[in-house]
Design an enzyme around this catalytic site. Structure first.
Site, mmCIF file in Angstrom:
data_model
loop_
_atom_site.group_PDB
_atom_site.id
_atom_site.type_symbol
_atom_site.label_atom_id
_atom_site.label_comp_id
_atom_site.label_asym_id
_atom_site.label_seq_id
_atom_site.Cartn_x
_atom_site.Cartn_y
_atom_site.Cartn_z
ATOM 1 N N THR A 276 11.835 -7.846 -11.213
ATOM 2 C CA THR A 276 11.197 -9.152 -11.454
ATOM 3 C C THR A 276 9.955 -9.325 -10.432
ATOM 4 O O THR A 276 9.881 -9.060 -9.293
ATOM 5 C CB THR A 276 11.993 -10.359 -11.528
ATOM 6 O OG1 THR A 276 13.256 -10.309 -12.131
ATOM 7 C CG2 THR A 276 11.736 -11.740 -11.611
ATOM 8 N N GLY B 247 0.894 -1.158 0.020
ATOM 9 C CA GLY B 247 -0.002 0.039 0.004
ATOM 10 C C GLY B 247 0.825 1.136 0.012
ATOM 11 O O GLY B 247 0.551 2.325 -0.651
ATOM 12 N N SER B 248 1.962 1.256 0.775
ATOM 13 C CA SER B 248 2.730 2.340 0.975
ATOM 14 C C SER B 248 3.445 2.859 -0.506
ATOM 15 O O SER B 248 3.086 4.019 -0.706
ATOM 16 C CB SER B 248 3.914 2.236 1.942
ATOM 17 O OG SER B 248 3.389 1.985 3.131
ATOM 18 N N SER C 7 -3.599 -3.192 -0.128
ATOM 19 C CA SER C 7 -2.551 -4.112 0.241
ATOM 20 C C SER C 7 -3.121 -5.391 0.526
ATOM 21 O O SER C 7 -3.947 -5.291 1.017
ATOM 22 C CB SER C 7 -1.925 -3.040 1.362
ATOM 23 O OG SER C 7 -1.085 -4.155 2.010
ATOM 24 N N GLY C 8 -2.157 -6.269 -0.084
ATOM 25 C CA GLY C 8 -2.571 -7.567 0.356
ATOM 26 C C GLY C 8 -2.829 -8.082 1.600
ATOM 27 O O GLY C 8 -3.674 -8.625 1.690
ATOM 28 N N HIS C 9 -1.851 -7.759 2.834
ATOM 29 C CA HIS C 9 -1.905 -8.225 3.974
ATOM 30 C C HIS C 9 -3.002 -7.542 4.853
ATOM 31 O O HIS C 9 -3.288 -7.861 5.928
ATOM 32 C CB HIS C 9 -0.473 -7.963 4.693
ATOM 33 C CG HIS C 9 -0.232 -6.753 5.093
ATOM 34 N ND1 HIS C 9 0.032 -6.363 6.312
ATOM 35 C CD2 HIS C 9 0.385 -5.604 4.260
ATOM 36 C CE1 HIS C 9 0.295 -4.971 6.395
ATOM 37 N NE2 HIS C 9 0.519 -4.540 5.161
ATOM 38 N N GLN D 76 -7.686 0.010 3.889
ATOM 39 C CA GLN D 76 -8.422 -0.587 4.922
ATOM 40 C C GLN D 76 -9.671 -0.959 4.431
ATOM 41 O O GLN D 76 -10.566 -1.719 4.897
ATOM 42 C CB GLN D 76 -8.639 0.491 5.960
ATOM 43 C CG GLN D 76 -7.389 0.685 6.782
ATOM 44 C CD GLN D 76 -7.270 -0.409 7.618
ATOM 45 O OE1 GLN D 76 -7.969 -1.324 7.964
ATOM 46 N NE2 GLN D 76 -5.802 -0.561 8.094
ATOM 47 N N CYS E 163 3.239 6.301 20.144
ATOM 48 C CA CYS E 163 4.371 6.099 21.168
ATOM 49 C C CYS E 163 5.350 4.852 21.074
ATOM 50 O O CYS E 163 6.258 4.856 21.008
ATOM 51 C CB CYS E 163 3.719 5.957 22.481
ATOM 52 S SG CYS E 163 2.850 7.304 23.293
HETATM 53 C C1 LIG Z 1 -1.441 -0.471 5.991
HETATM 54 C C2 LIG Z 1 -1.830 0.602 5.309
HETATM 55 C C3 LIG Z 1 -1.151 1.092 4.505
HETATM 56 C C4 LIG Z 1 0.281 0.635 3.956
HETATM 57 O O1 LIG Z 1 0.330 -0.762 3.473
HETATM 58 P P1 LIG Z 1 1.667 -1.542 3.402
HETATM 59 O O2 LIG Z 1 1.197 -2.708 2.424
HETATM 60 O O3 LIG Z 1 1.929 -2.011 4.795
HETATM 61 O O4 LIG Z 1 2.669 -0.533 2.838
HETATM 62 C C5 LIG Z 1 -1.330 2.526 3.779
HETATM 63 N N1 LIG Z 1 -2.605 3.044 4.330
HETATM 64 C C6 LIG Z 1 -3.320 2.371 5.040
HETATM 65 C C7 LIG Z 1 -4.738 3.112 5.275
HETATM 66 C C8 LIG Z 1 -2.978 1.415 5.771
HETATM 67 O O5 LIG Z 1 -3.906 0.960 6.658
#
Ligand SMILES: *Cc1c(COP(=O)(O)O)cnc(C)c1O
Length: 396
Positions: free
Chosen positions: A236, A69-70, A198-200, A178, A323
C-alpha cells in the site's frame, strides 16, 4: 544547536509537513480502493507523481515510489543486471566511491557471477567520460555512477557520461540522492536512463524515495505483492510521505537558484576559514562541488574525537569515517581519492542548508581550529611529528 549534517538528513520543510497533514486527517483511504474516498488518495498520489516528474524533465510514467534512496539504487541495479544477463551481458561499470546502497548491491551481483569494474575517481573525486568510454565492452549491462558524492561533494559530468552510454547503447543509472533538489537535473538532456533520489535529503520526509526508469526499461520487483506502482512495487502506497516528498522537491526546485547562491557563499566562507588550519586538506573538487558540502582532513587527529568535542559545543557534523558504524576502517571514499589511512581518519564533513546562517559559520570557524589544536596537543603521534620522529603527510 548548529545543524551542519544535511548530507545525512535534512529537517522537513513546513510546506512538506503541511502537505502531508490532509493525507492523514482527510484523504487517508487506500489509493487502490475503488470508492471515491480511496480515489481521493489515488489522485493525491498521481499529482505527486507528476510534480516529481516535472522536476527532472521526466514523464510521470517513469516515476516509481520506493521506501528511499537505498531501495531505488537496489532496484535500478538489479533490474539492469537481470536485463543484461538475459542478453548474456554480465559486465557492470561503477566507481570506487559510490554509496554502500550501490556498492553492496554490486557485491551481491559479483557473488552471483557478474563482473563488476570499479573506476578510479582521481584525487578530486571525479570520473571522466573518457574513463567510462574506455571501460565499456560489448558485454556491459550497466554503468552506475553517482551524481554527487555524499562525503566529499564532488559532482560528476553526468550528461557527458550519459552521452557515452547512450552512444554505446549501455544503460546508465545515477544515484542522484545528494543532487536532487540541489542541482538542476534533466533526465532527457543528461541522457539518464535510471535515477534514484530520496525525500529526506531535500527537506522531505524519511522512508520515501523515487526510482526513475525511462519508460520501456523492464524493472524487477524487489517487493512482490499487489499491483501498486504499475506492478513494480507491492505494498500500500505511503501517500502522506509521497505527497510530502513531492511538496519538498517542488519547493527545493523552485528555490534552487536562490538557495544555491546563499548556501555556496556560506560553504566558501567555511572552506576559506578551515583552510587556515595547518596541515589540513580540502576533499573533493573545488569548483564541481555540491553547494553545501565542506569536507576536510586534518592530520594528526581522529575524526571521531573531533565530532564528540564539536557536539559538546552544540555543532552537529559528521566524519567521513565509518568508525561510528562499528568498523575501524577509514571511509572508503577518502581512500578512493588517495588519502593515506592516517589522514583519512582525521576527516570532518560539514554539510549546510539554506537554514544555516553566517553567524553559525563564524561559530564553527571559532570551534573547529580550537578543537583541532586541542586534539593535536594531546596526541603522542603529533608530538612525534613535531620532534621529527615521524613524518608529516600534509603540507604546512
Ligand atoms: C542517503 C543516501 C542514500 C540512501 O538514501 P536513503 O533514503 O536513506 O535510503 C543513497 N545514496 C546516497 C548518495 C545518499 O546520500
Amino acid at each position: 544547536m548548529i545543524y551542519a549534517d544535511n548530507a545525512a538528513t535534512t529537517k522537513m520543510s513546513r510546506k512538506a509537513f503541511e502537505a502531508m497533514l490532509p493525507c492523514m486527517e482527510e484523504t487517508w483511504g487506500n489509493a487502490s480502493s475503488l470508492y471515491v474516498f480511496g480515489q481521493k488518495a489515488k489522485e493525491a498520489l498521481e499529482v505527486a507523481r507528476s510534480k516529481v516528474a516535472a522536476c527532472f524533465g521526466a514523464s510521470p510514467g517513469g516515476i516509481y515510489f520506493t521506501s528511499g534512496g537505498s531501495e531505488a539504487d537496489n532496484q535500478a541495479i538489479i533490474s539492469a543486471a537481470t536485463l543484461g544477463a538475459k542478453k548474456g551481458k554480465k559486465h557492470i561499470i561503477s566507481t570506487t566511491f559510490e554509496h554502500h546502497a550501490v556498492l553492496h548491491t554490486l557485491k551481491k551481483l559479483e557473488n552471483d557471477g557478474f563482473e563488476v569494474e570499479l573506476l578510479d575517481v582521481h584525487e578530486n573525486g571525479i570520473v571522466s567520460p573518457e574513463q567510462v568510454a574506455k571501460a565499456i565492452r560489448d558485454d556491459t549491462a550497466l554503468v552506475t555512477i553517482m551524481y554527487a558524492n555524499n562525503e566529499i561533494g564532488s559532482v560528476q559530468p553526468v550528461a557527458e557520461i550519459g552521452a557515452v552510454c547512450r552512444e554505446r547503447k549501455v544503460l546508465f543509472h545515477t544515484d542522484a540522492v545528494q543532487a536532487a533538489g540541489h542541482l538542476p537535473i534533466d533526465v532527457q538532456k543528461q541522457n539518464i536512463d535510471m535515477l534514484s533520489l530520496s525525500g529526506h535529503k531535500f527537506h522531505g520526509p524519511k522512508g520515501v524515495g523515487v526510482l526513475y526508469a525511462k519508460p520501456g526499461i523492464p524493472l524487477v520487483n524487489l517487493i512482490e505483492g499487489g499491483a501498486q506502482e504499475r506492478g513494480k512495487r507491492g505494498g500500500t502506497e505511503n501517500v502522506p510521505a509521497i505527497v510530502g516528498m513531492a511538496a519538498a522537491l517542488e519547493e527545493a526546485c523552485a528555490n534552487m537558484e536562490k538557495n544555491t547562491a546563499k548556501v555556496s557563499k556560506l560553504r566558501d566562507k567555511l572552506i576559506d576559514g578551515l583552510r587556515k588550519i595547518p596541515r589540513s586538506i580540502l576533499n573533493g573538487d573545488e569548483i564541481r562541488r555540491l553547494p553545501g558540502n565542506v569536507s576536510f582532513c586534518f592530520e594528526g587527529i581522529e575524526g571521531e574525537s573531533l565530532l564528540l568535542l564539536l557536539d559538546d559545543k552544540g555543532i552537529c557534523a559528521s566524519s567521513g569515517s565509518a568508525c561510528t558504524s562499528g568498523s575501524l576502517d577509514p571511509s572508503h571514499v577518502l581512500l578512493a581519492i588517495g588519502r593515506p589511512h592516517e589522514v583519512a581518519h582525521g576527516s570532518l564533513r560539514l554539510s549546510l542548508s539554506e537554514e544555516n546562517t553566517e553567524a553559525e559559520i563564524d561559530e564553527i570557524l571559532r570551534a573547529v581550529p580550537e578543537v583541532v589544536e586541542y586534539l593535536r596537543g594531546i596526541s603522542p603521534l603529533w608530538k612525534d611529528k613535531l620532534v621529527g620522529k615521524r613524518e608529516f603527510l600534509l603540507p604546512e
